[in-house]
Design an enzyme around this catalytic site. Structure first.
Site, PDB file in Angstrom:
ATOM      1  N   HIS A   1     -11.517   1.872  -6.736  1.00 39.96           N
ATOM      2  CA  HIS A   1     -10.207   2.349  -6.305  1.00 39.96           C
ATOM      3  C   HIS A   1      -9.103   1.607  -7.062  1.00 39.96           C
ATOM      4  O   HIS A   1      -9.301   0.462  -7.499  1.00 39.96           O
ATOM      5  CB  HIS A   1     -10.038   2.125  -4.798  1.00 39.96           C
ATOM      6  CG  HIS A   1     -10.757   3.130  -3.945  1.00 39.96           C
ATOM      7  ND1 HIS A   1     -10.573   3.242  -2.587  1.00 39.96           N
ATOM      8  CD2 HIS A   1     -11.657   4.092  -4.277  1.00 39.96           C
ATOM      9  CE1 HIS A   1     -11.332   4.211  -2.116  1.00 39.96           C
ATOM     10  NE2 HIS A   1     -12.012   4.741  -3.120  1.00 39.96           N
TER      11      HIS A   1
ATOM     12  N   GLU B   1      -6.430   0.136  -6.031  1.00 38.98           N
ATOM     13  CA  GLU B   1      -6.037  -1.153  -5.428  1.00 38.98           C
ATOM     14  C   GLU B   1      -7.016  -2.270  -5.792  1.00 38.98           C
ATOM     15  O   GLU B   1      -6.605  -3.401  -6.067  1.00 38.98           O
ATOM     16  CB  GLU B   1      -6.011  -1.056  -3.896  1.00 38.98           C
ATOM     17  CG  GLU B   1      -5.056  -0.035  -3.322  1.00 38.98           C
ATOM     18  CD  GLU B   1      -5.761   1.281  -3.036  1.00 38.98           C
ATOM     19  OE1 GLU B   1      -6.469   1.798  -3.927  1.00 38.98           O
ATOM     20  OE2 GLU B   1      -5.582   1.797  -1.924  1.00 38.98           O
TER      21      GLU B   1
ATOM     22  N   CYS C   1      -7.546   2.502   1.933  1.00 39.48           N
ATOM     23  CA  CYS C   1      -8.679   2.753   2.833  1.00 39.48           C
ATOM     24  C   CYS C   1      -9.131   1.420   3.442  1.00 39.48           C
ATOM     25  O   CYS C   1      -8.577   0.362   3.132  1.00 39.48           O
ATOM     26  CB  CYS C   1      -9.822   3.421   2.063  1.00 39.48           C
ATOM     27  SG  CYS C   1     -10.675   2.304   0.921  1.00 39.48           S
TER      28      CYS C   1
ATOM     29  N   CYS D   1     -10.163  -1.204   0.727  1.00 43.00           N
ATOM     30  CA  CYS D   1      -9.024  -1.811   0.014  1.00 43.00           C
ATOM     31  C   CYS D   1      -8.205  -2.694   0.951  1.00 43.00           C
ATOM     32  O   CYS D   1      -7.712  -3.749   0.535  1.00 43.00           O
ATOM     33  CB  CYS D   1      -8.168  -0.712  -0.614  1.00 43.00           C
ATOM     34  SG  CYS D   1      -9.055   0.164  -1.924  1.00 43.00           S
TER      35      CYS D   1
END
Lengths: 145, 145
Positions: free
Chosen positions: B54, B56, B84, B87
């Site tokens: 991801h 992040e 999410c 993260c």
């Protein structure tokens, strides 16, 4: 002969020992599919200066690389400590079949944070619990001295 | 001149565009310290076959690398979608000063899962919300066709 959870958790503990030798919090993880180890990893947060370098995260990345697919279909992840919220979040995305962990993490564990894994992921805990707990306790005892 | 949240979120949206061009879910993130961008990343889960890739996560790793320390002291992370659980878990460990996100993720967002960030991390949401939402909606609309 079918290899059991104790056999695979001992391999995860060997990974945890590798972390311990490098002065990292001793946590190890392996990923198994059809009785075969496809990924091994240990905590490297200090060495890499990276909070995301938990054993589970590296094992997930490594297993997905081996499988050439991001979903860990048919996989069991063995880890010596209950995963944290971050690692549980990664496990949710991975949709793996099974998570087996040794000892609980009463402060940072995902189950304390009431996180639910993917509905198809089965959870087993307590495998080689005493061994993992002792390794972690000894590590923090040494750190405090 | 002090650069504001809108300025930095526009840079995060530029990262999201890079993801979109590569047929990835368009999410982008940047890390800022003292008005300076120290990390830029976009979602790469498909390209890398890795659920942990991801925006992040990559931005956190990259910022820690830049700072040569695993704690993101004084840092603000700008991301185009609510993080999410995974993260958010990484953000907890990173102890960053501030999280700014554009639009909510009603299905997968950490706030829906009742995850709390580190007590010292301030949260701002809704910056450039409509732009990020449109980019995501257009992406999924195109996918469904």
């Amino acid at each position: 002969m079918k290899l059991d959870d104790t056999y695979f958790m001992k391999l995860a503990l060997k990974e945890a020992e590798k972390a311990e030798i490098q002065d990292e919090v001793p946590v190890g993880a392996i990923v198994v599919v059809d009785q075969r180890v496809i990924a091994r990893a240990h905590n490297l947060t200090e060495k890499l200066n990276d909070v995301t370098a938990h054993a589970e995260m590296q094992a997930i990345t490594s297993a997905a690389n081996f499988l050439n697919g991001k979903y860990l279909v048919g996989c069991t992840l063995y880890v010596t400590l209950e995963p944290c919220v971050m690692c549980a979040g990664a496990l949710i995305w991975s949709q793996l079949d099974r998570l087996v962990y040794a000892c609980k993490d009463s402060k940072r564990g995902f189950q304390q944070a009431a996180i639910k894994l993917h509905p198809k992921t089965k959870i087993t805990s307590g495998v080689m619990e005493a061994d993992s707990k002792k390794m972690l306790q000894d590590f923090f005892l040494k750190k405090r001295k």
